[in-house]
Design an enzyme around this catalytic site. Sequence first.
Site, PDB file in Angstrom:
ATOM      1  N   ASN A   1       0.838  -1.210   0.000  1.00 13.80           N
ATOM      2  CA  ASN A   1       0.000   0.000   0.000  1.00 13.80           C
ATOM      3  C   ASN A   1       0.871   1.257   0.000  1.00 13.80           C
ATOM      4  O   ASN A   1       0.567   2.228  -0.695  1.00 13.80           O
ATOM      5  CB  ASN A   1      -0.947   0.002   1.202  1.00 13.80           C
ATOM      6  CG  ASN A   1      -2.219  -0.786   0.939  1.00 13.80           C
ATOM      7  OD1 ASN A   1      -3.073  -0.347   0.172  1.00 13.80           O
ATOM      8  ND2 ASN A   1      -2.329  -1.961   1.523  1.00 13.80           N
TER       9      ASN A   1
ATOM     10  N   HIS B   1      -8.676  -1.213   5.770  1.00 14.63           N
ATOM     11  CA  HIS B   1      -8.991  -2.542   6.299  1.00 14.63           C
ATOM     12  C   HIS B   1      -9.494  -3.412   5.146  1.00 14.63           C
ATOM     13  O   HIS B   1     -10.340  -2.967   4.367  1.00 14.63           O
ATOM     14  CB  HIS B   1     -10.060  -2.423   7.393  1.00 14.63           C
ATOM     15  CG  HIS B   1     -10.322  -3.722   8.083  1.00 14.63           C
ATOM     16  ND1 HIS B   1      -9.481  -4.234   9.056  1.00 14.63           N
ATOM     17  CD2 HIS B   1     -11.303  -4.648   7.910  1.00 14.63           C
ATOM     18  CE1 HIS B   1      -9.952  -5.405   9.459  1.00 14.63           C
ATOM     19  NE2 HIS B   1     -11.045  -5.681   8.777  1.00 14.63           N
TER      20      HIS B   1
END
Length: 197
Positions: free
Chosen positions: A14, A109
């Site tokens: 990420n 998440h």
Amino acid sequence: MLNLGVLASGGGTNLQALIDRSEAGTLAAKVVVVISNNSTAGALERARRHAIPWYHLSRATCGDEASLDAAMCETMQRHGVDLVILAGYMRPVGPGLLHAYPNRVLNIHPALLPKFGGKGMYGIHVHEAVLAAGEKTTGVTVHLVNSEYDRGRILAQRTAPVMPGDTPESLQKRVLAIEHEIYADVINRIAAGEIRL
Ligand code: GRF
């Protein structure tokens, strides 16, 4: 242009997605500092490769929780961070950092919160739980971090199908590709004033 301070404990895909988009000019933000609690995190290696200042800060390096929290705040502020971005950060964020960055700490998440969130729901365990529950759809949530685990205000969600024959690993791969897109989109929408914090 927003200055991002990224917290990561693991491989850092990420983080890499944000760095790549920033370098390509498609992100209205720049990663100015990376902090990890794990000295061998792939995320730190990625920061090094892109000449981004990085720090290993943990209870071991700082002594105790309060000193760690203070060191994180000081480091973020010294680098002029506007938004704190959790990207696979496996520790709770201290009260000092939350106070210094009110509504400015974001997490990603790999499921559709409030489902499959909370204690023990991280990494591959999330995808195992989604498959075990027989869900047909899963996805990604970007949310604000507060003192309650996985319970802060949801900023964006995107779905992903669960396919017949999926393994936790195949599902994780599909979800991760969406994570890399949605995190950048949310940051761009914050920068554009479309999402108000
Ligand atoms: C991602 O699935 C993220 O949603 C979760 O931890 C994982 C980190 O992956 N919080 P990476 O280190 O960014 O590859």
